[in-house]
Design an enzyme around this catalytic site. Sequence first.
Site, PDB file in Angstrom:
ATOM      1  N   GLN A 133       7.573  63.259  39.957  1.00  0.00           N
ATOM      2  CA  GLN A 133       7.591  64.559  40.530  1.00  0.00           C
ATOM      3  C   GLN A 133       8.763  64.783  41.136  1.00  0.00           C
ATOM      4  O   GLN A 133       9.268  65.126  42.330  1.00  0.00           O
ATOM      5  CB  GLN A 133       6.596  64.351  41.722  1.00  0.00           C
ATOM      6  CG  GLN A 133       5.213  64.243  41.462  1.00  0.00           C
ATOM      7  CD  GLN A 133       3.925  64.732  42.479  1.00  0.00           C
ATOM      8  OE1 GLN A 133       4.374  64.371  43.429  1.00  0.00           O
ATOM      9  NE2 GLN A 133       2.822  65.457  41.943  1.00  0.00           N
TER      10      GLN A 133
ATOM     11  N   HIS B 175       2.025  85.639  48.169  1.00  0.00           N
ATOM     12  CA  HIS B 175       1.467  85.199  49.467  1.00  0.00           C
ATOM     13  C   HIS B 175       0.611  86.485  49.998  1.00  0.00           C
ATOM     14  O   HIS B 175      -0.414  86.431  50.563  1.00  0.00           O
ATOM     15  CB  HIS B 175       2.394  84.805  50.336  1.00  0.00           C
ATOM     16  CG  HIS B 175       3.057  83.394  49.967  1.00  0.00           C
ATOM     17  ND1 HIS B 175       4.506  83.171  50.076  1.00  0.00           N
ATOM     18  CD2 HIS B 175       2.493  82.350  49.833  1.00  0.00           C
ATOM     19  CE1 HIS B 175       4.636  82.074  49.776  1.00  0.00           C
ATOM     20  NE2 HIS B 175       3.469  81.343  49.716  1.00  0.00           N
TER      21      HIS B 175
ATOM     22  N   ASP C 127       4.869  74.864  52.024  1.00  0.00           N
ATOM     23  CA  ASP C 127       5.956  75.399  51.987  1.00  0.00           C
ATOM     24  C   ASP C 127       5.985  76.549  53.439  1.00  0.00           C
ATOM     25  O   ASP C 127       6.870  76.799  53.854  1.00  0.00           O
ATOM     26  CB  ASP C 127       6.717  76.225  51.102  1.00  0.00           C
ATOM     27  CG  ASP C 127       5.628  77.156  50.488  1.00  0.00           C
ATOM     28  OD1 ASP C 127       5.082  78.180  51.065  1.00  0.00           O
ATOM     29  OD2 ASP C 127       5.259  77.119  49.366  1.00  0.00           O
TER      30      ASP C 127
ATOM     31  N   ASP D 206      -5.837  64.676  52.154  1.00  0.00           N
ATOM     32  CA  ASP D 206      -6.261  65.222  51.014  1.00  0.00           C
ATOM     33  C   ASP D 206      -7.249  66.354  50.960  1.00  0.00           C
ATOM     34  O   ASP D 206      -8.069  66.444  52.065  1.00  0.00           O
ATOM     35  CB  ASP D 206      -6.750  63.987  50.344  1.00  0.00           C
ATOM     36  CG  ASP D 206      -7.118  64.417  48.782  1.00  0.00           C
ATOM     37  OD1 ASP D 206      -8.304  65.084  48.571  1.00  0.00           O
ATOM     38  OD2 ASP D 206      -6.361  64.198  48.125  1.00  0.00           O
ATOM     39  N   GLY D 207      -6.818  67.357  50.584  1.00  0.00           N
ATOM     40  CA  GLY D 207      -7.485  68.638  50.486  1.00  0.00           C
ATOM     41  C   GLY D 207      -9.043  68.698  50.253  1.00  0.00           C
ATOM     42  O   GLY D 207      -9.835  69.105  50.714  1.00  0.00           O
TER      43      GLY D 207
ATOM     44  N   ASP E  97      -4.315  77.218  47.999  1.00  0.00           N
ATOM     45  CA  ASP E  97      -2.966  77.476  47.666  1.00  0.00           C
ATOM     46  C   ASP E  97      -2.324  76.309  46.952  1.00  0.00           C
ATOM     47  O   ASP E  97      -1.698  75.615  47.231  1.00  0.00           O
ATOM     48  CB  ASP E  97      -2.129  77.790  48.787  1.00  0.00           C
ATOM     49  CG  ASP E  97      -0.774  78.000  48.369  1.00  0.00           C
ATOM     50  OD1 ASP E  97      -0.304  78.215  47.159  1.00  0.00           O
ATOM     51  OD2 ASP E  97       0.269  78.207  49.297  1.00  0.00           O
ATOM     52  N   SER E  98      -3.099  75.977  45.496  1.00  0.00           N
ATOM     53  CA  SER E  98      -2.734  74.662  44.908  1.00  0.00           C
ATOM     54  C   SER E  98      -1.539  75.079  43.835  1.00  0.00           C
ATOM     55  O   SER E  98      -1.136  75.888  43.360  1.00  0.00           O
ATOM     56  CB  SER E  98      -4.021  74.261  44.235  1.00  0.00           C
ATOM     57  OG  SER E  98      -4.374  75.113  43.417  1.00  0.00           O
ATOM     58  N   THR E  99      -1.275  73.866  43.412  1.00  0.00           N
ATOM     59  CA  THR E  99      -0.187  73.666  41.973  1.00  0.00           C
ATOM     60  C   THR E  99      -1.134  73.564  41.010  1.00  0.00           C
ATOM     61  O   THR E  99      -2.501  74.134  41.059  1.00  0.00           O
ATOM     62  CB  THR E  99       0.358  72.304  42.127  1.00  0.00           C
ATOM     63  OG1 THR E  99      -0.502  71.308  42.251  1.00  0.00           O
ATOM     64  CG2 THR E  99       1.206  72.094  43.209  1.00  0.00           C
TER      65      THR E  99
ATOM     66  N   PRO F 188      -1.631  65.439  41.430  1.00  0.00           N
ATOM     67  CA  PRO F 188      -2.780  65.426  42.477  1.00  0.00           C
ATOM     68  C   PRO F 188      -3.550  66.815  42.737  1.00  0.00           C
ATOM     69  O   PRO F 188      -4.502  66.766  43.464  1.00  0.00           O
ATOM     70  CB  PRO F 188      -1.388  65.515  43.771  1.00  0.00           C
ATOM     71  CG  PRO F 188      -0.448  64.692  42.978  1.00  0.00           C
ATOM     72  CD  PRO F 188      -0.457  65.306  41.364  1.00  0.00           C
TER      73      PRO F 188
END
Length: 284
Positions: free
Chosen positions: A34, A65, A89, A141-142, A159-161, A166
């Site tokens: 990563q 956002h 962030d 962990d969400g 708001d995920s990757t 993960p």
Amino acid sequence: MTDMTGWSVERLHDDHAQALREEQVHYDSKTDHQRLRVFENPTFGRVLTLDGVVQTTEGDNFIYHEMMSHVPILAHGDARRVLIIGGGDGGMAKTVLKHQTVQHLTMVEIDAGVVDFSKEYLPTLSDGAFDDPRLELVITDGADFMRETEGGYDVIIIDSTDPVGPGEVLFTDHFYGHAHRALSPEGILVTQNGVPFLQGDELTHTMRAFKELFRDWTCYTATVPTYAGGPMAFGWGTDGKARHTDLDTLKARFDAAAIETDYYTPEVHKAAFALPPYISRLMP
């Protein structure tokens, strides 16, 4: 082959790439796992990439956002408890907290280091949000949090990757089921679902799960310049009627909120749910 020295080249998709010029590299983890980088681009300011894939930029993060926060909060009309999964962030938290009607915001981030990193290298994104007394930051962990929470949230924002590594667990049917349980009766779930033109399967999978869980399910879109491939889709699920809030009501709520925006307007809000056929055909 063209010399790409001094450029960050994103190859998220097998047959599609984009490149951003690097004026200055502020951070480079230089590890095998990563790889995290922050560099300066003349158009977008500081750019954060993860394994070469753009995560956010100072220049255009406001679109993402604003559309993931203002749309569900203003459609709901009385959102007091909000949950963000991800968003280390702090940009989503900052935008949610612009709503003074929000009394409590829970933000769940799996890695405390992401928060600290963002405060140092991307401070304009959070802009003091982590110091707001309404914010509760939970480092866990969400998926675990969603499974165990007592719920009662008026708005949940995922708001995920992208669904790799993960972030993959945040796109499963089980996770969406737990999120549905964690909502208040009129609550709204919104999710990041990639760029449908290039990631159609991702949207179809989420919408198939939403169809089984929610009375009202669909997606809406916004165009974020650094997310290559056209408009981005945001999943929408609720058992209430918030999506059908009329324009005049949205305008009244927006005026009362007295929030300055750079993308969101009530008119944009309503129009975002109008889908072109190529996206509509991805719906189950």
